[in-house]
Design a protein around this motif. Sequence first.
Motif, PDB file in Angstrom:
ATOM      1  N   GLU A  39       0.818  -1.220   0.000  1.00  0.00           N
ATOM      2  CA  GLU A  39       0.000   0.000   0.000  1.00  0.00           C
ATOM      3  C   GLU A  39       0.848   1.264   0.000  1.00  0.00           C
ATOM      4  OE1 GLU A  39      -2.689  -0.339   3.248  1.00  0.00           O
ATOM      5  OE2 GLU A  39      -3.905  -1.889   2.267  1.00  0.00           O
ATOM      6  N   ARG A  40       2.087   1.179  -0.466  1.00  0.00           N
ATOM      7  CA  ARG A  40       2.957   2.351  -0.539  1.00  0.00           C
ATOM      8  C   ARG A  40       3.452   2.481  -1.972  1.00  0.00           C
ATOM      9  NH1 ARG A  40       7.015   1.462   4.455  1.00  0.00           N
ATOM     10  NH2 ARG A  40       7.502   3.662   4.069  1.00  0.00           N
ATOM     11  N   SER A  41       3.417   3.700  -2.513  1.00  0.00           N
ATOM     12  CA  SER A  41       3.712   3.897  -3.931  1.00  0.00           C
ATOM     13  C   SER A  41       4.633   5.086  -4.164  1.00  0.00           C
ATOM     14  CB  SER A  41       2.407   4.116  -4.724  1.00  0.00           C
ATOM     15  OG  SER A  41       1.572   2.984  -4.667  1.00  0.00           O
ATOM     16  N   ALA A  42       5.366   4.999  -5.269  1.00  0.00           N
ATOM     17  CA  ALA A  42       6.200   6.100  -5.756  1.00  0.00           C
ATOM     18  C   ALA A  42       5.846   6.343  -7.211  1.00  0.00           C
ATOM     19  CB  ALA A  42       7.683   5.754  -5.627  1.00  0.00           C
ATOM     20  N   LEU A  43       5.841   7.608  -7.598  1.00  0.00           N
ATOM     21  CA  LEU A  43       5.545   7.991  -8.977  1.00  0.00           C
ATOM     22  C   LEU A  43       6.807   8.588  -9.594  1.00  0.00           C
ATOM     23  CD1 LEU A  43       3.327   8.219 -11.136  1.00  0.00           C
ATOM     24  CD2 LEU A  43       2.782  10.480 -10.216  1.00  0.00           C
ATOM     25  N   LEU A  44       7.225   8.023 -10.726  1.00  0.00           N
ATOM     26  CA  LEU A  44       8.470   8.426 -11.366  1.00  0.00           C
ATOM     27  C   LEU A  44       8.188   9.409 -12.500  1.00  0.00           C
ATOM     28  CD1 LEU A  44      10.231   4.930 -11.577  1.00  0.00           C
ATOM     29  CD2 LEU A  44      10.076   6.515  -9.635  1.00  0.00           C
ATOM     30  N   ASP A  45       8.859  10.576 -12.457  1.00  0.00           N
ATOM     31  CA  ASP A  45       8.660  11.656 -13.431  1.00  0.00           C
ATOM     32  C   ASP A  45       7.163  11.903 -13.653  1.00  0.00           C
ATOM     33  OD1 ASP A  45      11.371  11.927 -13.589  1.00  0.00           O
ATOM     34  OD2 ASP A  45      11.522  11.590 -15.746  1.00  0.00           O
ATOM     35  N   PRO A  46       6.501  12.547 -12.673  1.00  0.00           N
ATOM     36  CA  PRO A  46       5.038  12.694 -12.714  1.00  0.00           C
ATOM     37  C   PRO A  46       4.488  13.444 -13.913  1.00  0.00           C
ATOM     38  CG  PRO A  46       5.889  13.179 -10.527  1.00  0.00           C
ATOM     39  CD  PRO A  46       7.079  13.087 -11.435  1.00  0.00           C
ATOM     40  N   VAL A  68       0.577   7.503  -2.107  1.00  0.00           N
ATOM     41  CA  VAL A  68       1.718   7.983  -2.892  1.00  0.00           C
ATOM     42  C   VAL A  68       2.645   8.714  -1.928  1.00  0.00           C
ATOM     43  CG1 VAL A  68       2.490   9.411  -4.815  1.00  0.00           C
ATOM     44  CG2 VAL A  68       0.327   8.154  -4.990  1.00  0.00           C
ATOM     45  N   GLU A  69       3.712   8.053  -1.514  1.00  0.00           N
ATOM     46  CA  GLU A  69       4.594   8.598  -0.492  1.00  0.00           C
ATOM     47  C   GLU A  69       5.872   9.191  -1.066  1.00  0.00           C
ATOM     48  OE1 GLU A  69       7.296   4.784   0.852  1.00  0.00           O
ATOM     49  OE2 GLU A  69       5.503   5.240   2.022  1.00  0.00           O
ATOM     50  N   ALA A  70       6.096   9.015  -2.364  1.00  0.00           N
ATOM     51  CA  ALA A  70       7.318   9.552  -2.965  1.00  0.00           C
ATOM     52  C   ALA A  70       7.072   9.933  -4.418  1.00  0.00           C
ATOM     53  CB  ALA A  70       8.451   8.536  -2.888  1.00  0.00           C
ATOM     54  N   LEU A  71       7.677  11.043  -4.815  1.00  0.00           N
ATOM     55  CA  LEU A  71       7.717  11.485  -6.202  1.00  0.00           C
ATOM     56  C   LEU A  71       9.184  11.594  -6.597  1.00  0.00           C
ATOM     57  CD1 LEU A  71       5.165  14.425  -5.875  1.00  0.00           C
ATOM     58  CD2 LEU A  71       4.661  12.142  -6.743  1.00  0.00           C
ATOM     59  N   PHE A  72       9.490  11.205  -7.815  1.00  0.00           N
ATOM     60  CA  PHE A  72      10.874  11.277  -8.291  1.00  0.00           C
ATOM     61  C   PHE A  72      10.925  12.123  -9.549  1.00  0.00           C
ATOM     62  CE2 PHE A  72      13.873   9.503 -11.464  1.00  0.00           C
ATOM     63  CZ  PHE A  72      15.064   9.875 -10.867  1.00  0.00           C
ATOM     64  N   GLY A  73      11.837  13.111  -9.564  1.00  0.00           N
ATOM     65  CA  GLY A  73      12.093  13.909 -10.757  1.00  0.00           C
ATOM     66  C   GLY A  73      13.510  13.669 -11.227  1.00  0.00           C
ATOM     67  N   VAL A  96       9.906  14.330  -2.226  1.00  0.00           N
ATOM     68  CA  VAL A  96      10.216  14.593  -3.637  1.00  0.00           C
ATOM     69  C   VAL A  96      11.718  14.410  -3.829  1.00  0.00           C
ATOM     70  CG1 VAL A  96      10.048  16.235  -5.533  1.00  0.00           C
ATOM     71  CG2 VAL A  96       8.299  16.235  -3.732  1.00  0.00           C
ATOM     72  N   TYR A  97      12.093  13.331  -4.489  1.00  0.00           N
ATOM     73  CA  TYR A  97      13.500  13.003  -4.710  1.00  0.00           C
ATOM     74  C   TYR A  97      13.961  13.627  -6.025  1.00  0.00           C
ATOM     75  CZ  TYR A  97      13.050   9.506  -1.009  1.00  0.00           C
ATOM     76  OH  TYR A  97      12.850   8.870   0.196  1.00  0.00           O
ATOM     77  N   THR A  98      14.986  14.481  -5.948  1.00  0.00           N
ATOM     78  CA  THR A  98      15.509  15.156  -7.127  1.00  0.00           C
ATOM     79  C   THR A  98      17.029  15.268  -7.030  1.00  0.00           C
ATOM     80  OG1 THR A  98      15.312  17.352  -6.128  1.00  0.00           O
ATOM     81  CG2 THR A  98      13.428  16.558  -7.392  1.00  0.00           C
TER      82      THR A  98
END
Length: 246
Positions: A39-46, A68-73, A96-98
Motif C-alpha cells: 500500500e505504498r507507492s512512488a511515482l516516477l517523473d510525474p 503515494v509517499e514519494a515522487l521522483f524527478g 520529492v527526490y531530485t
Amino acid sequence: MRCETLYDDGTRSWRFFGRAEDQLAGVIDTNEYLVSQRERSALLDPGGIEVFPPIITAISQFVDMDQVEALFGSHQDPDVLSSLALWVRLCPRARVYTPGIWESFMRHYSADAHFVSIPDEGGTMPLGDSSDLTFVPAHYLHSSANFSVYDPQAKILFTGDIGAALLPDDYADVFVTDFGSHVRLMEGFHRRWMPSDAARDRWVERVRNLDVEMLCPQHGAVFAGEDVARFLEWFEQLELAGALGA
C-alpha cells in the motif's frame, strides 16, 4: 490514457501510464510509472501540468492518493515535474527526490515540497518493506545532473530521456515491437539531446552491471527482453551531439 501492468509479483508492481487520448497538440507525450509495494507507492517523473488531470484519473484506479509517499524527478525539465505544485497539494506528505544541484531550481515548481536531494553518486529510495529503489547516475544524458531508477526486485530500469522515442500518433503498443524500425524514432532525439560519448559510456557500463529485464523511458515505448541488450549496443555505438557540427 493507456495503462499497462509491467510487473506484479503480488507485493511489488510497476504500472505504465501514457498515450493520453486528449493530449493537446504541441505538448510532447510522456510516460509516467507508478511503483507500488503493497500500500505504498512512488511515482516516477510525474509529468507536466497539462497531463496532471488524466494521470490522476488513471492512477486513482489503482491506489489511493494518500498511498503515494514519494515522487521522483530525474532532472529539471518541465515535462518531468512542472505539475509538482498540484501533486504537493494532493499528497502533502510525499517526499520529492531530485538531483541535489537542481533542487533550488525545482523549488520554482513548488517551494512547499518536501525535497530529498540525491547526491551526484546516487543513493536509494525506500519503498515499503522490500527492496529499495536505487538511483543510478546518468549525468549529462541529457541533463548535467540526471538519474535513472533501478528496481532489483522487478529487474526494471527507469531511464528518463535515455531510450526516448518520438512516436507517431497511431503507435498503439506499450512495448517496442520491431527494434530496427524503432531506431528511426529514437535516433534524431538522441543525437540532438545527448551531448557526451564519455557520459554515455559510463551509464552503459553501470547498466550492464545490473540485472535488467526492462528499460522504461519517459517518452516512447518500453524495451523488454532481448531489446534491452539491443538498445545498449545501439546507444553505445551512436555518434552523439558532436555530429551536429555546431
